[in-house]
Design an enzyme around this catalytic site. Structure first.
Site, mmCIF file in Angstrom:
data_model
loop_
_atom_site.group_PDB
_atom_site.id
_atom_site.type_symbol
_atom_site.label_atom_id
_atom_site.label_comp_id
_atom_site.label_asym_id
_atom_site.label_seq_id
_atom_site.Cartn_x
_atom_site.Cartn_y
_atom_site.Cartn_z
ATOM 1 N N VAL A 77 38.225 55.652 19.157
ATOM 2 C CA VAL A 77 38.081 56.552 18.015
ATOM 3 C C VAL A 77 37.686 55.717 16.803
ATOM 4 O O VAL A 77 38.342 54.719 16.493
ATOM 5 C CB VAL A 77 39.426 57.271 17.762
ATOM 6 N N CYS A 78 36.625 56.111 16.121
ATOM 7 C CA CYS A 78 36.154 55.353 14.957
ATOM 8 C C CYS A 78 37.181 55.387 13.836
ATOM 9 O O CYS A 78 37.611 56.458 13.396
ATOM 10 C CB CYS A 78 34.842 55.924 14.438
ATOM 11 N N ILE A 79 37.540 54.213 13.335
ATOM 12 C CA ILE A 79 38.613 54.152 12.332
ATOM 13 C C ILE A 79 38.224 54.832 11.022
ATOM 14 O O ILE A 79 39.032 55.569 10.430
ATOM 15 C CB ILE A 79 39.069 52.690 12.092
ATOM 16 N N ALA A 82 38.202 58.508 11.531
ATOM 17 C CA ALA A 82 39.565 58.950 11.825
ATOM 18 C C ALA A 82 40.420 59.008 10.557
ATOM 19 O O ALA A 82 41.208 59.934 10.371
ATOM 20 C CB ALA A 82 40.207 58.018 12.847
#
Lengths: 130, 102, 131
Positions: A77-79, A82
């Site tokens: 999941v892309c920080i 996110a």
């Protein structure tokens, strides 16, 4: 062949996540390697364990988690995406001073570099979105 | 080497198919998925677009998306081939890159 | 001898990445988050090309003022791309013309190419990211 997947939409709102899951399953059944599934934009919402869809509906997050367990998939999941949308793991929750985390089992939060790395190291990158 | 293009938008609502067709070079393939499958049905006002594409491109449609939308028994534009998810995977590996016309 | 900052660089060949921008800014987040990918990707020293076509040309139109919609104006960032060694910006002529625009209306120097050239450029790529 080594494949990577980019999912740009959240679950339920758009079919993109469902198509990505069916594609991933089919690729694994054919013996291909899925190097990484990267979740970006609203796609990060695939990674919350707090979703409770009706019992007669599929649970997309649980489908991802099950696939990850069975095939040792790397679900990233892309920080940045996110953080905008409130998807947190324990570390991030602590770092941002939030009172809880919601990342589902089998997912991890990391940077956009993971997407570029997947593009460099995979034979194909397939994008699912709106 | 050639590209696989995917289109997932209804041709009645959005312009993705038009944009894809204008940029797909001869020999590249087009796969219609999700709401994009409506472009594969014969007898519609947009069928002509796909009819003129099948000469220059292999055109595929995702069967599970046709069936889900009640289009499984409708006549497809001649020359379009139906694939399942395994066939989708095969296309991704046969062509050397994929462009999703989102 | 390798420099210390090269230690964690990725192994593998330089690949041709294209970022395809086909959506207008502000109405949805795709344009902004696509730009964020480009900025991060610059550090990987790949062969990067940005393509603007369809409504994507609106991303780089001059004179954007977002004050009253309460959203950050990110159009100045396109001018900073050169500093990240992202220098290949291609805009499709037909997309500009059909929207009543010319290269003079854009915030950043670009190369305007025909639809046919754009199609060929896409075919030359190895990884195509569309958002």
């Amino acid at each position: 062949m080594k494949l990577s997947i980019l999912v740009n939409e959240g679950p339920y709102q758009h079919q993109a996540a469902d198509t990505a899951i069916q594609f991933t399953k089919a690729a694994l059944e054919k013996g291909h390697e899925i190097m990484r599934v990267f979740f970006y934009h609203d796609g990060v919402n695939n990674g919350t364990r707090f979703g409770v869809p009706p019992q007669d509906d599929r649970n997309i997050t649980e489908q991802w988690t099950a696939l990850a367990k069975e095939h040792d998939l790397d679900l990233v999941v892309c920080i940045a995406a996110a953080q905008r949308r409130g998807i947190l793991d324990e570390n991030e929750a602590k770092r941002q001073g939030k009172d809880g985390d919601n990342i589902a089992e089998g997912f991890r939060i990391s940077g956009l570099g993971q997407l570029i790395e997947a593009g460099i190291q995979s034979d194909r990158l397939v994008v699912f979105g709106d | 080497m050639a590209m696989l293009h995917t289109v997932n938008k209804s041709p009645f609502e959005r312009r993705s198919l038009d944009s894809c067709l204008r940029h797909a070079v001869k020999g590249s393939a087009i796969l219609l998925i999700e709401d994009g499958i409506y472009a594969a049905i014969d007898g519609t006002v947009v069928a002509e677009k796909i009819k003129s594409a099948v000469g220059d491109h292999k055109v595929y449609v995702l069967g599970p998306d046709l069936k889900a939308r009640g289009m499984g028994d409708h006549k497809l534009v001649d020359g379009i081939e139906t694939v399942d998810y395994a066939g989708f995977v095969d296309l991704v590996t046969e062509y050397d890159k994929v462009q999703s016309w989102l | 001898m390798s420099e210390p900052w090269e230690d964690d660089e990725l192994e593998g060949p330089v690949r041709k990445f294209m970022y395809v921008n086909r959506k207008a800014p502000y109405g949805t987040i795709y344009a902004l988050e696509s730009l964020e990918v480009v900025l991060i990707a610059a550090a990987f020293e790949q062969d990067v090309t940005l393509a603007f076509l369809d409504d994507g040309v609106y991303q780089i139109v001059k004179g954007q003022d977002t004050e009253e919609i309460g959203v950050k104006n990110f159009s100045p960032i396109y001018r900073a791309l050169e500093g990240y060694d992202v220098e290949k910006l291609f805009v499709e002529k037909e997309s500009l013309e059909s929207r009543g625009l010319t290269a003079d209306d854009l915030v950043v120097p670009v190369e305007v190419i025909s639809r046919e050239q754009m199609a060929d450029l896409m075919e030359e790529q190895e990884v195509i990211l569309s958002f």
